[in-house]
Design a protein around this motif. Sequence first.
Motif, PDB file in Angstrom:
ATOM      1  N   ALA A 113      57.341  41.945  45.109  1.00  0.00           N
ATOM      2  CA  ALA A 113      56.961  40.980  44.076  1.00  0.00           C
ATOM      3  C   ALA A 113      57.940  39.808  44.041  1.00  0.00           C
ATOM      4  O   ALA A 113      57.526  38.648  43.938  1.00  0.00           O
ATOM      5  N   ALA A 114      59.229  40.093  44.135  1.00  0.00           N
ATOM      6  CA  ALA A 114      60.232  39.019  44.110  1.00  0.00           C
ATOM      7  C   ALA A 114      60.026  38.073  45.284  1.00  0.00           C
ATOM      8  O   ALA A 114      60.073  36.845  45.121  1.00  0.00           O
ATOM      9  N   LEU A 115      59.773  38.624  46.458  1.00  0.00           N
ATOM     10  CA  LEU A 115      59.567  37.778  47.639  1.00  0.00           C
ATOM     11  C   LEU A 115      58.293  36.949  47.521  1.00  0.00           C
ATOM     12  O   LEU A 115      58.298  35.746  47.794  1.00  0.00           O
ATOM     13  N   ALA A 129      63.231  36.373  37.671  1.00  0.00           N
ATOM     14  CA  ALA A 129      64.003  37.344  36.894  1.00  0.00           C
ATOM     15  C   ALA A 129      63.344  37.595  35.542  1.00  0.00           C
ATOM     16  O   ALA A 129      63.204  38.747  35.114  1.00  0.00           O
ATOM     17  N   GLN A 130      62.931  36.517  34.909  1.00  0.00           N
ATOM     18  CA  GLN A 130      62.287  36.654  33.610  1.00  0.00           C
ATOM     19  C   GLN A 130      60.959  37.404  33.739  1.00  0.00           C
ATOM     20  O   GLN A 130      60.666  38.301  32.952  1.00  0.00           O
ATOM     21  N   ARG A 131      60.188  37.062  34.743  1.00  0.00           N
ATOM     22  CA  ARG A 131      58.876  37.688  34.925  1.00  0.00           C
ATOM     23  C   ARG A 131      58.997  39.181  35.258  1.00  0.00           C
ATOM     24  O   ARG A 131      58.212  39.992  34.784  1.00  0.00           O
ATOM     25  N   LEU A 132      59.998  39.538  36.079  1.00  0.00           N
ATOM     26  CA  LEU A 132      60.153  40.936  36.496  1.00  0.00           C
ATOM     27  C   LEU A 132      61.071  41.745  35.583  1.00  0.00           C
ATOM     28  O   LEU A 132      61.202  42.954  35.748  1.00  0.00           O
ATOM     29  N   ILE A 134      64.435  41.503  35.365  1.00  0.00           N
ATOM     30  CA  ILE A 134      65.667  41.867  36.065  1.00  0.00           C
ATOM     31  C   ILE A 134      66.603  40.665  36.069  1.00  0.00           C
ATOM     32  O   ILE A 134      66.218  39.567  35.682  1.00  0.00           O
ATOM     33  N   SER A 135      67.829  40.865  36.522  1.00  0.00           N
ATOM     34  CA  SER A 135      68.802  39.769  36.542  1.00  0.00           C
ATOM     35  C   SER A 135      68.535  38.824  37.712  1.00  0.00           C
ATOM     36  O   SER A 135      67.887  39.193  38.698  1.00  0.00           O
ATOM     37  N   VAL A 136      69.067  37.623  37.593  1.00  0.00           N
ATOM     38  CA  VAL A 136      68.931  36.638  38.657  1.00  0.00           C
ATOM     39  C   VAL A 136      69.598  37.143  39.937  1.00  0.00           C
ATOM     40  O   VAL A 136      69.055  36.990  41.035  1.00  0.00           O
ATOM     41  N   GLU A 140      67.959  37.625  43.661  1.00  0.00           N
ATOM     42  CA  GLU A 140      68.536  37.112  44.904  1.00  0.00           C
ATOM     43  C   GLU A 140      68.664  38.231  45.935  1.00  0.00           C
ATOM     44  O   GLU A 140      68.358  38.051  47.114  1.00  0.00           O
ATOM     45  N   LYS A 141      69.117  39.391  45.472  1.00  0.00           N
ATOM     46  CA  LYS A 141      69.279  40.543  46.367  1.00  0.00           C
ATOM     47  C   LYS A 141      67.921  40.999  46.904  1.00  0.00           C
ATOM     48  O   LYS A 141      67.761  41.244  48.102  1.00  0.00           O
TER      49      LYS A 141
END
Length: 163
Positions: A113-115, A129-132, A134-136, A140-141
Motif C-alpha cells: 500500500a505504501a509503495l 503515513a496519515q492514511r495508513l 504509521i509514522s513517516v 520511508e522504510k
Amino acid sequence: MQHYSRLTKMVRRKGVHTDDASDIVQDAYLRLTAALDRTDVRDPGAFLHTTAINLIRDRGRASSSRRHVIAPQNETFEHVACPTPSSEQAAISRQQLVLLEAALAELPPKRRAALVLYRFDDLTHAEIAQRLGISVSMVEKHVRLALNHCRQRMAQMNGDTHD
C-alpha cells in the motif's frame, strides 16, 4: 472510468498541459482496451498509470527530438520512426507488467500500500503515513524495502543473477 480523475490529476502533476493530459489519459485507456482484448489485466489502475507515465515520456522525447531537427523546406519525414511501440516491445512490456504484479503481490499489505500510494497516487510520505496510520519514517522504510524487493524480483525473473 473509476481511475480517470486520479489519472488525469497525476498526469497534470507531471507538468502536462490540461489538453495534453486529457489526450494522454484517453490514449492510456485505448491501450488498456487493446490489452484487454489480448490478455488478462489484473490491475487496470496500475496498467493505466504505467501507460500514462510511458506516454508522458514518449511525448517528452518526441518534443525534444522535434526541437533538435532542422529540416529544409519541402523535406518529407517518411524516415521518422512510428511513435507506437513494436509488437515485440509491447509483448515485453506486458511480460514486465505481469512480473511486477507478481513482485507486488509478494509484499506485505502495508508495504504494498505504501509503495502504490507513493508511486502510483503520487502521495507524499506524510500523506501516506496519515492514511495508513504509521509514522513517516515507517513509510520511508516500507517504500524503500518495497522498491528493493521489486527490483530484485524483476532481476531474478528476467534471469539477471548479478544483483
